[in-house]
Design a protein around this motif. Structure first.
Motif, short mmCIF file in Angstrom:
data_model
loop_
_atom_site.label_atom_id
_atom_site.label_comp_id
_atom_site.label_asym_id
_atom_site.label_seq_id
_atom_site.Cartn_x
_atom_site.Cartn_y
_atom_site.Cartn_z
N PHE A 6 0.83 -1.20 0.00
CA PHE A 6 0.00 0.00 0.00
C PHE A 6 0.87 1.25 0.00
N VAL A 7 1.84 1.29 0.90
CA VAL A 7 2.74 2.45 1.00
C VAL A 7 3.61 2.54 -0.25
N LYS A 8 4.12 1.41 -0.70
CA LYS A 8 4.97 1.40 -1.90
C LYS A 8 4.19 1.94 -3.11
N ASN A 9 2.91 1.60 -3.22
CA ASN A 9 2.10 2.11 -4.33
C ASN A 9 1.96 3.62 -4.27
N PHE A 10 1.83 4.18 -3.07
CA PHE A 10 1.79 5.63 -2.93
C PHE A 10 3.11 6.24 -3.39
N TYR A 11 4.22 5.62 -3.01
CA TYR A 11 5.53 6.12 -3.43
C TYR A 11 5.68 6.04 -4.96
N GLN A 12 5.26 4.93 -5.53
CA GLN A 12 5.35 4.78 -6.99
C GLN A 12 4.47 5.80 -7.70
N GLU A 13 3.30 6.10 -7.15
CA GLU A 13 2.43 7.10 -7.75
C GLU A 13 3.08 8.48 -7.69
N LYS A 14 3.74 8.78 -6.60
CA LYS A 14 4.48 10.04 -6.49
C LYS A 14 5.53 10.13 -7.59
N GLN A 15 6.27 9.04 -7.79
CA GLN A 15 7.31 9.02 -8.82
C GLN A 15 6.70 9.14 -10.22
N ASN A 16 5.56 8.49 -10.45
CA ASN A 16 4.89 8.58 -11.75
C ASN A 16 4.47 10.01 -12.05
N ILE A 17 3.89 10.68 -11.07
CA ILE A 17 3.46 12.07 -11.26
C ILE A 17 4.66 12.95 -11.55
N LEU A 18 5.73 12.77 -10.80
CA LEU A 18 6.95 13.56 -11.02
C LEU A 18 7.48 13.35 -12.44
N ASN A 19 7.54 12.11 -12.88
CA ASN A 19 8.04 11.83 -14.23
C ASN A 19 7.13 12.44 -15.30
N LEU A 20 5.83 12.38 -15.09
CA LEU A 20 4.90 12.97 -16.06
C LEU A 20 5.04 14.48 -16.15
N CYS A 21 5.43 15.11 -15.05
CA CYS A 21 5.62 16.56 -15.05
C CYS A 21 6.73 17.00 -16.00
N PHE A 22 7.68 16.12 -16.24
CA PHE A 22 8.84 16.48 -17.06
C PHE A 22 8.90 15.66 -18.35
N ASP A 23 7.80 15.04 -18.73
CA ASP A 23 7.74 14.25 -19.95
C ASP A 23 7.34 15.14 -21.12
N ASN A 24 8.29 15.37 -22.01
CA ASN A 24 8.01 16.21 -23.18
C ASN A 24 7.85 15.38 -24.45
N LEU A 97 1.23 2.53 9.12
CA LEU A 97 1.74 3.22 7.95
C LEU A 97 2.96 4.10 8.22
N GLU A 98 3.04 4.67 9.40
CA GLU A 98 4.03 5.71 9.67
C GLU A 98 5.47 5.27 9.38
N GLY A 99 5.89 4.14 9.92
CA GLY A 99 7.26 3.68 9.74
C GLY A 99 7.57 3.35 8.29
N LEU A 100 6.65 2.66 7.63
CA LEU A 100 6.86 2.31 6.22
C LEU A 100 6.86 3.56 5.34
N ALA A 101 5.99 4.51 5.65
CA ALA A 101 5.95 5.75 4.88
C ALA A 101 7.27 6.49 5.01
N TYR A 102 7.80 6.53 6.21
CA TYR A 102 9.09 7.20 6.40
C TYR A 102 10.18 6.49 5.59
N GLU A 103 10.17 5.18 5.66
CA GLU A 103 11.16 4.37 4.93
C GLU A 103 11.11 4.67 3.43
N TYR A 104 9.92 4.70 2.85
CA TYR A 104 9.79 4.93 1.41
C TYR A 104 10.03 6.37 0.99
N PHE A 105 9.54 7.32 1.77
CA PHE A 105 9.62 8.71 1.34
C PHE A 105 10.84 9.47 1.86
N HIS A 106 11.45 8.98 2.94
CA HIS A 106 12.60 9.70 3.50
C HIS A 106 13.82 8.81 3.69
#
Length: 110
Positions: A6-24, A97-106
């Protein structure tokens, strides 16, 4: 789905959005990527903007996960939530979620 997935999917979605922001190159570009391209940034400026957007997305996704976990407020309300999948299996309850979220995002290892 596990809590970690669940947490990993949130992290991957963050990365997908970031990549789409710079996709020309994509046929289905986002409004954000079009606006960024219109800025005509040089390579250094584009990297700085990408870092800023990445930090903003990290803060946003991390805060949402902590809000669902009951660790921070969402708007003016702070409470914990139980998260179930579509088959009614418990994915997360308060404090999962807290510990896993920290692990993935920080954390250093993703």
């Amino acid at each position: 789905m596990t809590t970690k997935e669940f947490v990993k999917n949130f992290y991957q979605e963050k990365q997908n959005i970031l990549n789409l922001c710079f996709d020309n190159q994509s046929e289905y570009r986002t409004l954000v990527s079009t606006k960024i391209e219109e800025l005509n940034l040089n390579e250094i400026q584009a990297k700085k903007l990408k870092d800023i957007i990445s930090n903003l997305l990290t803060d946003s996704f991390y805060t949402i996960l902590l809000g669902l976990d009951g660790s921070v407020s969402i708007g003016n309300s702070q409470e914990s939530f139980k998260i179930f999948d579509e088959d009614d299996n418990l994915i997360s309850e308060s404090g999962d979620l807290e510990g896993l979220a920290y692990e993935y995002f920080h954390g250093e290892d993703k």
